[in-house]
Write a protein that holds these residues in place. Structure first.
Motif, PDB file in Angstrom:
ATOM      1  N   HIS A  57       0.821  -1.222   0.000  1.00  0.00           N
ATOM      2  CA  HIS A  57       0.000   0.000   0.000  1.00  0.00           C
ATOM      3  C   HIS A  57       0.854   1.272   0.000  1.00  0.00           C
ATOM      4  O   HIS A  57       0.354   2.348   0.317  1.00  0.00           O
ATOM      5  N   HIS A  58       2.150   1.127  -0.325  1.00  0.00           N
ATOM      6  CA  HIS A  58       3.019   2.309  -0.426  1.00  0.00           C
ATOM      7  C   HIS A  58       3.061   2.807  -1.867  1.00  0.00           C
ATOM      8  O   HIS A  58       2.836   2.029  -2.787  1.00  0.00           O
ATOM      9  N   PRO A  59       3.441   4.069  -2.066  1.00  0.00           N
ATOM     10  CA  PRO A  59       3.672   4.538  -3.442  1.00  0.00           C
ATOM     11  C   PRO A  59       4.762   3.680  -4.089  1.00  0.00           C
ATOM     12  O   PRO A  59       5.720   3.287  -3.414  1.00  0.00           O
ATOM     13  N   ILE A 111      21.532   6.653  11.366  1.00  0.00           N
ATOM     14  CA  ILE A 111      20.450   7.410  12.012  1.00  0.00           C
ATOM     15  C   ILE A 111      19.123   7.040  11.355  1.00  0.00           C
ATOM     16  O   ILE A 111      19.001   7.049  10.129  1.00  0.00           O
ATOM     17  N   ARG A 112      18.140   6.683  12.194  1.00  0.00           N
ATOM     18  CA  ARG A 112      16.795   6.406  11.681  1.00  0.00           C
ATOM     19  C   ARG A 112      15.967   7.678  11.844  1.00  0.00           C
ATOM     20  O   ARG A 112      15.936   8.297  12.907  1.00  0.00           O
ATOM     21  N   ILE A 113      15.310   8.033  10.762  1.00  0.00           N
ATOM     22  CA  ILE A 113      14.476   9.236  10.798  1.00  0.00           C
ATOM     23  C   ILE A 113      13.020   8.836  10.605  1.00  0.00           C
ATOM     24  O   ILE A 113      12.710   8.006   9.743  1.00  0.00           O
ATOM     25  N   SER A 114      12.160   9.409  11.421  1.00  0.00           N
ATOM     26  CA  SER A 114      10.716   9.264  11.208  1.00  0.00           C
ATOM     27  C   SER A 114      10.133  10.644  11.001  1.00  0.00           C
ATOM     28  O   SER A 114      10.519  11.592  11.700  1.00  0.00           O
ATOM     29  N   LEU A 115       9.215  10.741  10.069  1.00  0.00           N
ATOM     30  CA  LEU A 115       8.560  12.023   9.788  1.00  0.00           C
ATOM     31  C   LEU A 115       7.046  11.814   9.773  1.00  0.00           C
ATOM     32  O   LEU A 115       6.568  10.819   9.215  1.00  0.00           O
ATOM     33  N   ARG A 116       6.331  12.733  10.378  1.00  0.00           N
ATOM     34  CA  ARG A 116       4.868  12.662  10.395  1.00  0.00           C
ATOM     35  C   ARG A 116       4.319  14.043  10.085  1.00  0.00           C
ATOM     36  O   ARG A 116       4.916  15.061  10.446  1.00  0.00           O
ATOM     37  N   SER A 117       3.161  14.091   9.432  1.00  0.00           N
ATOM     38  CA  SER A 117       2.536  15.386   9.154  1.00  0.00           C
ATOM     39  C   SER A 117       1.036  15.269   9.337  1.00  0.00           C
ATOM     40  O   SER A 117       0.484  14.168   9.335  1.00  0.00           O
TER      41      SER A 117
HETATM   42  P1  5GP Z   1       8.519   4.764  10.587  1.00  0.00           P
HETATM   43  O1  5GP Z   1       8.673   6.199  10.903  1.00  0.00           O
HETATM   44  O2  5GP Z   1       7.376   4.169  11.360  1.00  0.00           O
HETATM   45  O3  5GP Z   1       9.789   3.988  10.674  1.00  0.00           O
HETATM   46  O4  5GP Z   1       8.115   4.689   9.051  1.00  0.00           O
HETATM   47  C1  5GP Z   1       6.920   5.276   8.606  1.00  0.00           C
HETATM   48  C2  5GP Z   1       6.679   4.845   7.179  1.00  0.00           C
HETATM   49  O5  5GP Z   1       7.710   5.389   6.375  1.00  0.00           O
HETATM   50  C3  5GP Z   1       6.756   3.340   6.960  1.00  0.00           C
HETATM   51  O6  5GP Z   1       5.470   2.788   7.035  1.00  0.00           O
HETATM   52  C4  5GP Z   1       7.305   3.228   5.581  1.00  0.00           C
HETATM   53  O7  5GP Z   1       6.263   3.351   4.668  1.00  0.00           O
HETATM   54  C5  5GP Z   1       8.135   4.461   5.390  1.00  0.00           C
HETATM   55  N1  5GP Z   1       9.572   4.273   5.569  1.00  0.00           N
HETATM   56  C6  5GP Z   1      10.236   4.165   6.732  1.00  0.00           C
HETATM   57  N2  5GP Z   1      11.556   4.057   6.522  1.00  0.00           N
HETATM   58  C7  5GP Z   1      11.747   4.118   5.188  1.00  0.00           C
HETATM   59  C8  5GP Z   1      12.896   4.070   4.355  1.00  0.00           C
HETATM   60  O8  5GP Z   1      14.041   3.937   4.812  1.00  0.00           O
HETATM   61  N3  5GP Z   1      12.681   4.152   3.004  1.00  0.00           N
HETATM   62  C9  5GP Z   1      11.427   4.287   2.489  1.00  0.00           C
HETATM   63  N4  5GP Z   1      11.291   4.369   1.158  1.00  0.00           N
HETATM   64  N5  5GP Z   1      10.330   4.331   3.250  1.00  0.00           N
HETATM   65  C10 5GP Z   1      10.470   4.255   4.573  1.00  0.00           C
END
Ligand code: 5GP
Ligand code: MN
Length: 342
Positions: free
Chosen positions: A127-129, A289-295
């Motif tokens: 369900h991702h782009p 580094i793991r990045i999470s983004l929300r809007s």
């Molecule tokens: P989360 O912040 O929970 O790790 O990731 C949120 C959403 O971002 C995931 O459901 C996934 O669709 C997408 N995502 C997370 N990490 C990556 C990444 O490294 N590459 C890509 N293309 N999408 C990611």
């Protein structure tokens, strides 16, 4: 989704003698739920008419709080280090590779390079782009809540009688996880029709909620307290409020961090009145580094994730992994450029 697509998917399975089904690294309830559902559905429906070698891969550690999803069934999965203990060979030998809940081979970690050079037939349920165009057959719907919802529709078109209460629980957990307990990505009636069917098939909704959201280790709650009290920052950018927090390796160590402890923590950074975008920057080791983004609402964050951090995801929830930057550099990029999304 239609019957023709389901028939084609069934045929791909029936034509292969060696199959791997895999989900993404940093596994979440949607990934694990989809995989568990697929494993049980294969046993209930396909195994009696089809003799194939089939393996189920989670290319990463399974966090403690999701272990219940495979309780008593651990030996049915190749998890994390099992790559070295046969996973690599099995993946290389597969005639059919089914990737679920991911659109990009980089998301299957160490299996990614094997996927890229494999001659297997490649199927994607997601369900991702779309990112990767290396798939031979794609079942993709970006309008559904989760891969679990999509997989339910697909499997029920193949054989609804083969969906037992364990599958219903696994798929319900996936939907619950990806919608943050029905708070986002859940504005379509179709999601609730699927949920109603899952309940009919035996999903235990209160139990699953309890296991997913009321089951955190004390150390995780203490880490949450630290993030909220000491780390969460609010910044005004072009008259819009954004939030973020960073965590270094030593801070994670101090709080006895384990994978999964930070799942959903970013929601606290977003759910503040006036905040439009939230970000977390978590240094997992000295060069990762793991990045999470929300809007919120109509603000799309996935192109920002892709443009600045080589990541991606959904319009309101994206992520990335960065290898060559410090926490400070990542925050700097975020604050200097986030105005573009407004
Ligand atoms: P989360 O912040 O929970 O790790 O990731 C949120 C959403 O971002 C995931 O459901 C996934 O669709 C997408 N995502 C997370 N990490 C990556 C990444 O490294 N590459 C890509 N293309 N999408 C990611
Ligand atoms: Mn998902």
């Amino acid at each position: 989704m239609n019957q023709d697509l389901a028939n084609k998917f069934e045929n791909y399975i029936l034509c292969a003698r060696s199959i791997v089904v895999c989900v993404h690294k940093s596994p979440d309830p949607d990934a694990v739920g989809s995989l568990v559902a697929m494993q049980r559905f294969y046993d209930n429906h396909f195994a009696k008419k089809h003799d194939a070698e089939i393996h189920y891969i989670i290319p990463d550690e399974l966090p403690d709080h999701l272990q219940w999803m495979i309780e008593g069934e651990r030996d049915k999965y190749l998890i994390d280090d099992d790559f070295q203990k046969g996973g690599e060979r099995i993946f290389n030998d597969a005639e059919l590779i089914v990737c679920m809940d991911l659109a990009d081979s980089a998301r299957i970690a160490m299996y990614g390079p094997l996927f890229d050079k494999s001659d297997a037939v490649k199927v994607n349920i997601d369900h991702h782009p779309q990112i990767c165009d290396d798939f031979d057959f794609v079942v993709r719907d970006m309008s559904v809540s989760s891969t679990s919802e999509l997989l339910f529709t697909l499997l029920s078109l193949i054989s609804v009688d083969s969906i037992d209460s364990c599958i219903a629980n696994a798929l319900y957990a996936g939907i619950l996880g990806d919608t943050g307990s029905f708070s986002y990505s859940c504005d379509k009636p179709s999601t609730y029709y699927v949920v109603a069917e899952l309940l009919t098939l035996g999903a235990e909704v209160e139990k699953i909620h309890e296991l997913l959201f009321n089951n955190y280790p004390y150390a995780r709650t203490q880490l949450l307290g630290y993030v909220l009290d000491k780390k969460l920052k609010l910044v005004k950018v072009n008259n819009e409020m954004v939030s973020y927090y960073t965590l270094s390796v030593s801070e994670l160590e101090e709080y006895h961090y384990k994978p999964g402890y930070l799942e959903n923590v970013i929601n606290y950074a977003l759910n503040i009145k006036g905040v439009k975008v939230a970000a977390s920057f978590v240094q997992r080791n000295n060069n990762l580094i793991r990045i999470s983004l929300r809007s919120k609402g109509k603000i799309r964050i996935n192109e920002f994730a892709s443009n600045y951090f080589n990541g991606g995801g959904h319009p309101n929830a994206s992520g990335a992994t960065v290898y060559d930057k410090s926490l400070e550099e990542c925050v700097d990029i975020y604050l200097k450029n986030i105005q573009e999304v407004f």
